[in-house]
Design a protein around this motif. Structure first.
Motif, PDB file in Angstrom:
ATOM      1  N   THR A  87      -2.800   7.737  -1.256  1.00 36.98           N
ATOM      2  CA  THR A  87      -2.336   6.359  -1.108  1.00 36.98           C
ATOM      3  C   THR A  87      -3.435   5.559  -0.424  1.00 36.98           C
ATOM      4  O   THR A  87      -4.072   6.061   0.507  1.00 36.98           O
ATOM      5  CB  THR A  87      -1.053   6.321  -0.255  1.00 36.98           C
ATOM      6  N   PRO A  88      -3.687   4.333  -0.843  1.00 34.41           N
ATOM      7  CA  PRO A  88      -4.706   3.516  -0.164  1.00 34.41           C
ATOM      8  C   PRO A  88      -4.381   3.353   1.319  1.00 34.41           C
ATOM      9  O   PRO A  88      -3.213   3.283   1.716  1.00 34.41           O
ATOM     10  CB  PRO A  88      -4.634   2.174  -0.896  1.00 34.41           C
TER      11      PRO A  88
ATOM     12  N   LEU B  31       0.819  -1.211   0.000  1.00 34.69           N
ATOM     13  CA  LEU B  31       0.000   0.000   0.000  1.00 34.69           C
ATOM     14  C   LEU B  31       0.854   1.263   0.000  1.00 34.69           C
ATOM     15  O   LEU B  31       0.531   2.239  -0.679  1.00 34.69           O
ATOM     16  CB  LEU B  31      -0.932   0.012   1.215  1.00 34.69           C
ATOM     17  N   GLU B  32       1.948   1.260   0.755  1.00 34.97           N
ATOM     18  CA  GLU B  32       2.776   2.450   0.825  1.00 34.97           C
ATOM     19  C   GLU B  32       3.485   2.743  -0.487  1.00 34.97           C
ATOM     20  O   GLU B  32       4.010   3.842  -0.681  1.00 34.97           O
ATOM     21  CB  GLU B  32       3.795   2.293   1.950  1.00 34.97           C
ATOM     22  N   ARG B  33       3.471   1.789  -1.415  1.00 34.97           N
ATOM     23  CA  ARG B  33       4.095   1.996  -2.731  1.00 34.97           C
ATOM     24  C   ARG B  33       3.097   2.397  -3.805  1.00 34.97           C
ATOM     25  O   ARG B  33       3.474   2.684  -4.932  1.00 34.97           O
ATOM     26  CB  ARG B  33       4.811   0.712  -3.166  1.00 34.97           C
ATOM     27  N   ILE B  34       1.816   2.403  -3.464  1.00 32.49           N
ATOM     28  CA  ILE B  34       0.779   2.685  -4.459  1.00 32.49           C
ATOM     29  C   ILE B  34       0.379   4.158  -4.397  1.00 32.49           C
ATOM     30  O   ILE B  34       0.111   4.697  -3.327  1.00 32.49           O
ATOM     31  CB  ILE B  34      -0.464   1.800  -4.233  1.00 32.49           C
TER      32      ILE B  34
ATOM     33  N   LEU C 250     -10.124  -2.029  -2.117  1.00 27.28           N
ATOM     34  CA  LEU C 250      -9.207  -1.083  -1.491  1.00 27.28           C
ATOM     35  C   LEU C 250      -9.932   0.240  -1.260  1.00 27.28           C
ATOM     36  O   LEU C 250     -10.829   0.613  -2.031  1.00 27.28           O
ATOM     37  CB  LEU C 250      -7.973  -0.826  -2.370  1.00 27.28           C
ATOM     38  N   TRP C 251      -9.534   0.930  -0.193  1.00 28.48           N
ATOM     39  CA  TRP C 251     -10.092   2.247   0.111  1.00 28.48           C
ATOM     40  C   TRP C 251      -8.971   3.248   0.288  1.00 28.48           C
ATOM     41  O   TRP C 251      -7.913   2.924   0.838  1.00 28.48           O
ATOM     42  CB  TRP C 251     -10.936   2.211   1.384  1.00 28.48           C
ATOM     43  N   ALA C 252      -9.224   4.459  -0.184  1.00 29.47           N
ATOM     44  CA  ALA C 252      -8.248   5.540  -0.043  1.00 29.47           C
ATOM     45  C   ALA C 252      -8.979   6.811   0.362  1.00 29.47           C
ATOM     46  O   ALA C 252     -10.109   7.057  -0.063  1.00 29.47           O
ATOM     47  CB  ALA C 252      -7.498   5.756  -1.358  1.00 29.47           C
TER      48      ALA C 252
ATOM     49  N   THR D 190     -12.660   6.662 -12.621  1.00 27.14           N
ATOM     50  CA  THR D 190     -11.613   5.717 -12.996  1.00 27.14           C
ATOM     51  C   THR D 190     -10.419   5.942 -12.077  1.00 27.14           C
ATOM     52  O   THR D 190      -9.907   7.060 -11.977  1.00 27.14           O
ATOM     53  CB  THR D 190     -11.182   5.913 -14.462  1.00 27.14           C
ATOM     54  N   VAL D 191     -10.022   4.900 -11.391  1.00 31.05           N
ATOM     55  CA  VAL D 191      -8.893   4.985 -10.468  1.00 31.05           C
ATOM     56  C   VAL D 191      -7.623   4.596 -11.215  1.00 31.05           C
ATOM     57  O   VAL D 191      -7.533   3.506 -11.785  1.00 31.05           O
ATOM     58  CB  VAL D 191      -9.106   4.060  -9.258  1.00 31.05           C
ATOM     59  N   ILE D 192      -6.658   5.492 -11.221  1.00 30.65           N
ATOM     60  CA  ILE D 192      -5.356   5.211 -11.825  1.00 30.65           C
ATOM     61  C   ILE D 192      -4.399   4.840 -10.695  1.00 30.65           C
ATOM     62  O   ILE D 192      -4.098   5.655  -9.823  1.00 30.65           O
ATOM     63  CB  ILE D 192      -4.827   6.424 -12.598  1.00 30.65           C
ATOM     64  N   SER D 193      -3.970   3.599 -10.712  1.00 33.16           N
ATOM     65  CA  SER D 193      -3.102   3.082  -9.651  1.00 33.16           C
ATOM     66  C   SER D 193      -1.690   2.897 -10.195  1.00 33.16           C
ATOM     67  O   SER D 193      -1.488   2.164 -11.147  1.00 33.16           O
ATOM     68  CB  SER D 193      -3.648   1.754  -9.130  1.00 33.16           C
ATOM     69  N   ARG D 194      -0.738   3.576  -9.594  1.00 28.78           N
ATOM     70  CA  ARG D 194       0.672   3.451  -9.980  1.00 28.78           C
ATOM     71  C   ARG D 194       1.448   2.848  -8.818  1.00 28.78           C
ATOM     72  O   ARG D 194       1.444   3.384  -7.719  1.00 28.78           O
ATOM     73  CB  ARG D 194       1.248   4.811 -10.357  1.00 28.78           C
ATOM     74  N   THR D 195       2.094   1.751  -9.098  1.00 26.20           N
ATOM     75  CA  THR D 195       2.885   1.069  -8.080  1.00 26.20           C
ATOM     76  C   THR D 195       4.361   1.403  -8.251  1.00 26.20           C
ATOM     77  O   THR D 195       4.955   1.100  -9.281  1.00 26.20           O
ATOM     78  CB  THR D 195       2.680  -0.455  -8.157  1.00 26.20           C
ATOM     79  N   ARG D 196       4.927   2.074  -7.274  1.00 29.60           N
ATOM     80  CA  ARG D 196       6.324   2.473  -7.343  1.00 29.60           C
ATOM     81  C   ARG D 196       7.223   1.278  -7.105  1.00 29.60           C
ATOM     82  O   ARG D 196       6.862   0.330  -6.406  1.00 29.60           O
ATOM     83  CB  ARG D 196       6.604   3.556  -6.304  1.00 29.60           C
ATOM     84  N   PRO D 197       8.429   1.294  -7.655  1.00 23.63           N
ATOM     85  CA  PRO D 197       9.362   0.187  -7.456  1.00 23.63           C
ATOM     86  C   PRO D 197       9.721   0.024  -5.985  1.00 23.63           C
ATOM     87  O   PRO D 197       9.777   1.000  -5.236  1.00 23.63           O
ATOM     88  CB  PRO D 197      10.583   0.601  -8.279  1.00 23.63           C
TER      89      PRO D 197
END
Length: 279
Positions: A235-236, A215-218, A252-254, A270-277
């Motif tokens: 962040t969620p 979650l902390e990466r999203i 998921l909730w944010a 539309t939820v745009i979810s980006r997952t950081r490395p």
């Protein structure tokens, strides 16, 4: 000429190497999911006493702050009750003072041999009884004061208020249905679902401690229309405990800032979810 061409091709082939592609876990993953806006907080405005509505201090759709006056109820009965309880307290205090004086006088007489132990004991019991009566009247006075304050019904939270469900002159019973409803608009909650097993596999997360580490990466942003992307990001914060048995999705909730009130509960986004490395 042919020899030169062959020599050039040979040199080109020997100097060229396959480009090194970054590992999948190092790429920023971006996905889109259907989501909706929910109210972060919602509160019914209700009455704790029975009386007649005398004033309504808001209009439908008005922004109200916690503590704002919303409804006034007829306070006549409660003002009279408060006056009565105040008089009862004064009477009880006078009775207690008299009982204390009697007890002290009889104790002094007992020391001189002019009063019996039984008389002193009775005076002591009378003093204790008068003290308990005073405490009871003080409690009733406090209750009467609370009831009077409850004739002024105030907003329990800040937000946008609905239309009143009663009109001036309506007699409202204690604990009846809501007089109005307030919806908090800043912040709001974003809810969306992701295919659980597929996402775990796609992101190579089999060994990841889920959900906190992920979650902390999203980073979540919202697309409201094809041409309108909401400027705030978040962040969620929470994940459902179970997977939907039909869709295989995890919810998921944010919490999303909404300072301008553009996001409204019930909106489809539309939820745009980006997952950081991972670091």
């Amino acid at each position: 000429m042919l020899k030169r061409v062959l020599t050039f091709l040979l040199l080109a082939l020997t100097s060229w190497s396959m480009p090194v592609l970054p590992a999948r876990a190092q790429l920023q993953d971006t996905e889109r999911f259907a989501g909706r806006i929910l109210a972060q907080n919602k509160a019914d405005v209700s009455n704790a006493i029975a009386s007649i509505v005398t004033e309504i201090h808001f209009v439908p759709g008005q922004r109200v702050q916690e503590g704002d006056l919303l409804f006034s109820l007829d306070a006549t009965e409660f003002e009279l009750a408060l006056s009565t309880e105040r008089a009862n307290v004064l009477s009880a205090e006078a009775t207690l003072k008299s009982a204390r004086d009697d007890f002290e006088r009889l104790k002094q007489l007992q020391e001189r041999g002019s009063a019996t132990g039984v008389q002193v004991l009775k005076a002591e019991v009378a003093q204790a009884f008068a003290d308990s009566v005073r405490a009871e009247t003080q409690a009733k006075l406090k209750g009467a004061l609370i009831d009077l304050e409850r004739t002024q019904i105030r907003a329990p939270i800040s937000g946008v208020i609905s239309a009143p469900q009663v009109s001036i002159g309506t007699y409202v019973k204690k604990g009846r249905d809501a007089l109005a409803t307030i919806v908090q608009l800043d912040p709001v909650r974003v809810e969306f679902q992701v295919p659980y097993v597929e996402r775990i596999d796609e992101l190579d997360l089999e060994n990841l401690h889920f959900p906190d580490s992920l979650l902390e990466r999203i980073q979540v942003s919202l697309e409201l229309t094809d041409t309108w992307t909401y400027p705030e990001k978040t962040t969620p914060t929470h994940v459902s405990a179970t997977v939907d048995p039909v869709s295989g999705a995890l919810t998921l909730w944010a919490e999303m800032p909404n300072p301008r009130g553009q996001l409204r509960p019930g909106m489809e986004v539309t939820v745009i979810s980006r997952t950081r490395p991972a670091k």
